[in-house]
Enzyme design. Sequence first.
Site, mmCIF file in Angstrom:
data_model
loop_
_atom_site.group_PDB
_atom_site.id
_atom_site.type_symbol
_atom_site.label_atom_id
_atom_site.label_comp_id
_atom_site.label_asym_id
_atom_site.label_seq_id
_atom_site.Cartn_x
_atom_site.Cartn_y
_atom_site.Cartn_z
ATOM 1 N N ARG A 51 8.064 76.636 5.674
ATOM 2 C CA ARG A 51 8.335 76.089 4.347
ATOM 3 C C ARG A 51 7.219 75.103 4.015
ATOM 4 O O ARG A 51 6.386 74.780 4.847
ATOM 5 C CB ARG A 51 9.726 75.469 4.234
ATOM 6 C CG ARG A 51 10.272 74.692 5.371
ATOM 7 C CD ARG A 51 9.504 73.461 5.761
ATOM 8 N NE ARG A 51 9.308 72.534 4.647
ATOM 9 C CZ ARG A 51 8.438 71.547 4.646
ATOM 10 N NH1 ARG A 51 7.626 71.348 5.691
ATOM 11 N NH2 ARG A 51 8.316 70.737 3.636
ATOM 12 N N GLY A 52 7.236 74.647 2.762
ATOM 13 C CA GLY A 52 6.158 73.766 2.306
ATOM 14 C C GLY A 52 5.149 74.618 1.538
ATOM 15 O O GLY A 52 4.742 75.692 2.020
ATOM 16 N N ALA A 53 4.737 74.120 0.367
ATOM 17 C CA ALA A 53 3.968 74.949 -0.571
ATOM 18 C C ALA A 53 2.733 75.611 0.061
ATOM 19 O O ALA A 53 2.540 76.826 -0.034
ATOM 20 C CB ALA A 53 3.563 74.101 -1.767
ATOM 21 N N ARG A 91 10.397 83.020 -2.519
ATOM 22 C CA ARG A 91 10.756 81.689 -3.033
ATOM 23 C C ARG A 91 10.105 81.536 -4.412
ATOM 24 O O ARG A 91 8.954 81.923 -4.583
ATOM 25 C CB ARG A 91 10.287 80.589 -2.072
ATOM 26 C CG ARG A 91 10.950 80.740 -0.715
ATOM 27 C CD ARG A 91 11.146 79.488 0.064
ATOM 28 N NE ARG A 91 11.787 78.401 -0.586
ATOM 29 C CZ ARG A 91 11.638 77.126 -0.180
ATOM 30 N NH1 ARG A 91 10.859 76.856 0.837
ATOM 31 N NH2 ARG A 91 12.258 76.136 -0.809
ATOM 32 N N GLN A 196 14.129 67.591 5.415
ATOM 33 C CA GLN A 196 12.714 67.768 5.797
ATOM 34 C C GLN A 196 12.063 66.431 6.169
ATOM 35 O O GLN A 196 11.136 66.389 6.968
ATOM 36 C CB GLN A 196 11.920 68.415 4.652
ATOM 37 C CG GLN A 196 12.258 69.874 4.415
ATOM 38 C CD GLN A 196 13.294 70.044 3.330
ATOM 39 O OE1 GLN A 196 14.151 69.188 3.136
ATOM 40 N NE2 GLN A 196 13.230 71.155 2.619
ATOM 41 N N ASP A 237 5.033 71.066 -5.293
ATOM 42 C CA ASP A 237 5.150 72.520 -5.151
ATOM 43 C C ASP A 237 4.520 73.263 -6.323
ATOM 44 O O ASP A 237 4.090 74.404 -6.179
ATOM 45 C CB ASP A 237 6.623 72.892 -4.996
ATOM 46 C CG ASP A 237 7.166 72.291 -3.724
ATOM 47 O OD1 ASP A 237 7.044 72.919 -2.677
ATOM 48 O OD2 ASP A 237 7.631 71.130 -3.763
ATOM 49 N N ASN A 247 8.569 68.805 -7.435
ATOM 50 C CA ASN A 247 8.566 68.509 -5.999
ATOM 51 C C ASN A 247 10.028 68.487 -5.533
ATOM 52 O O ASN A 247 10.952 68.679 -6.324
ATOM 53 C CB ASN A 247 7.861 67.177 -5.721
ATOM 54 C CG ASN A 247 7.580 66.989 -4.243
ATOM 55 O OD1 ASN A 247 7.067 67.904 -3.584
ATOM 56 N ND2 ASN A 247 7.922 65.838 -3.690
ATOM 57 N N LYS A 248 10.205 68.271 -4.252
ATOM 58 C CA LYS A 248 11.536 68.330 -3.641
ATOM 59 C C LYS A 248 12.550 67.490 -4.423
ATOM 60 O O LYS A 248 12.233 66.397 -4.891
ATOM 61 C CB LYS A 248 11.424 67.837 -2.196
ATOM 62 C CG LYS A 248 12.695 67.883 -1.383
ATOM 63 C CD LYS A 248 13.376 69.235 -1.397
ATOM 64 C CE LYS A 248 12.518 70.357 -0.876
ATOM 65 N NZ LYS A 248 13.094 71.700 -1.127
HETATM 66 O O1 MRU Z 1 11.807 73.566 0.227
HETATM 67 P P1 MRU Z 1 10.542 73.222 0.951
HETATM 68 O O2 MRU Z 1 10.740 72.472 2.207
HETATM 69 O O3 MRU Z 1 9.617 74.391 1.073
HETATM 70 O O4 MRU Z 1 9.921 72.204 -0.075
HETATM 71 C C1 MRU Z 1 8.636 72.150 -0.367
HETATM 72 C C2 MRU Z 1 8.102 70.906 0.071
HETATM 73 O O5 MRU Z 1 7.575 70.891 1.148
HETATM 74 C C3 MRU Z 1 8.249 69.659 -0.667
HETATM 75 O O6 MRU Z 1 8.716 69.732 -1.937
HETATM 76 C C4 MRU Z 1 7.004 68.865 -0.510
HETATM 77 O O7 MRU Z 1 7.232 67.575 -0.881
HETATM 78 C C5 MRU Z 1 5.873 69.420 -1.340
HETATM 79 S S1 MRU Z 1 4.434 69.500 -0.505
HETATM 80 C C6 MRU Z 1 4.362 71.113 0.032
#
Ligand code: MRU
Length: 352
Positions: A51-53, A91, A196, A237, A247-248
């Site tokens: 996971r993570g962009a 996703r 996370q 993201d 973002n999250k």
């Molecule tokens: O749902 P995830 O864990 O894939 O979320 C994405 C992220 O990692 C966060 O939003 C993060 O802060 C962004 S940086 C990739």
Amino acid sequence: MIVKGKHYKTVWLEGNTVKIINQAVLPHKFEITECPDHQRTARAISTMIIRGAGAIGTAAGFGMAQAVLEAPEKDFEAYIRNARTSLRNTRPTAQNLFYSIERVFRCIQETTDPEQARIRAVMEAEAIALEDINACKQIGEIGAKLIQNNFKVLTHCNAGWLAFTDWGTALSPIYVAKREHKNIFVWVDETRPRFQGARLTAWELQEEQIPYAVIADNAAGFYMQRGEVDLVIVGSDRIARNGDVANKIGTYEKAVLAKEHDIPFYVAAPTSTIDWDCTHGGDIPIEERSESEVVSVTGRDEVNNLRTVFIVPEGAKARNPAFDVTPAAYITGIITEKGIVAPEKLAKLKNK
Ligand code: MRU
């Protein structure tokens, strides 16, 4: 980054197999998951083993390369188009996923020779991974200038090296500042519902020996009000053309609080996260995930087994938006590999 004395990237291609650090079981176990075909790579993305962009962008690029390596010659184009669709459907929010898939797809359009296509697809996917690492390293060097000695920095979710191929975005300036011998302390939002922050950011900081404290998601305002937060850095993201940032979930409220307390609020992201076709944040697709993530928690019990327990009355209903949008007006600056820009000046980066 280094884990137990060995350098790791979050994801890499070995032959036809994509190898991934399994983030679903961290910090309790350190495991490498092997994805021998593009279907399993897609599944690792949708189930958040990775996971993570940036990390899912790199994995999806490798997944496309796997599809090109697997494609039977009589059905070459159709096989790859199907793989592209299934990888795109893993996703919805992270721009880097679509950026990587389309880059690999475009690069094979330039040839009709399957052998050439295989070579090009692997080279393009490897190039995406390398560019991600270099951009994140640059973000660290540029962003570290914002961090003064003895700063207390707040971050949300995990935008560390696990969220990219290496280095990360929000944490990269902290890693560089540490190497510059600055004392830094990090407030780590736990980041419900998947934790996370508590699971991954805390683990990364611990491995790097950077002092931190995990705080409940609703504790950030308390520390801001007491003057114990000097700077906020988060990842992203997807960034819209007008500087609005997805973002999250929970990022937006931190940005509003930071503005109220006059605390600089920075977003760190490579330019591959900018969606130039998206005019404003309202057009960013927001993933809604299963309510099971909200009604239960998974952790390690006293004998080190992973267990899931329920925290709500039986039959409780829940909602689970995975991201929110922070309007540009709340953002002090966006730290990219090309420099720091005010969100309203984002367009300056387009052809830089
Ligand atoms: O749902 P995830 O864990 O894939 O979320 C994405 C992220 O990692 C966060 O939003 C993060 O802060 C962004 S940086 C990739």
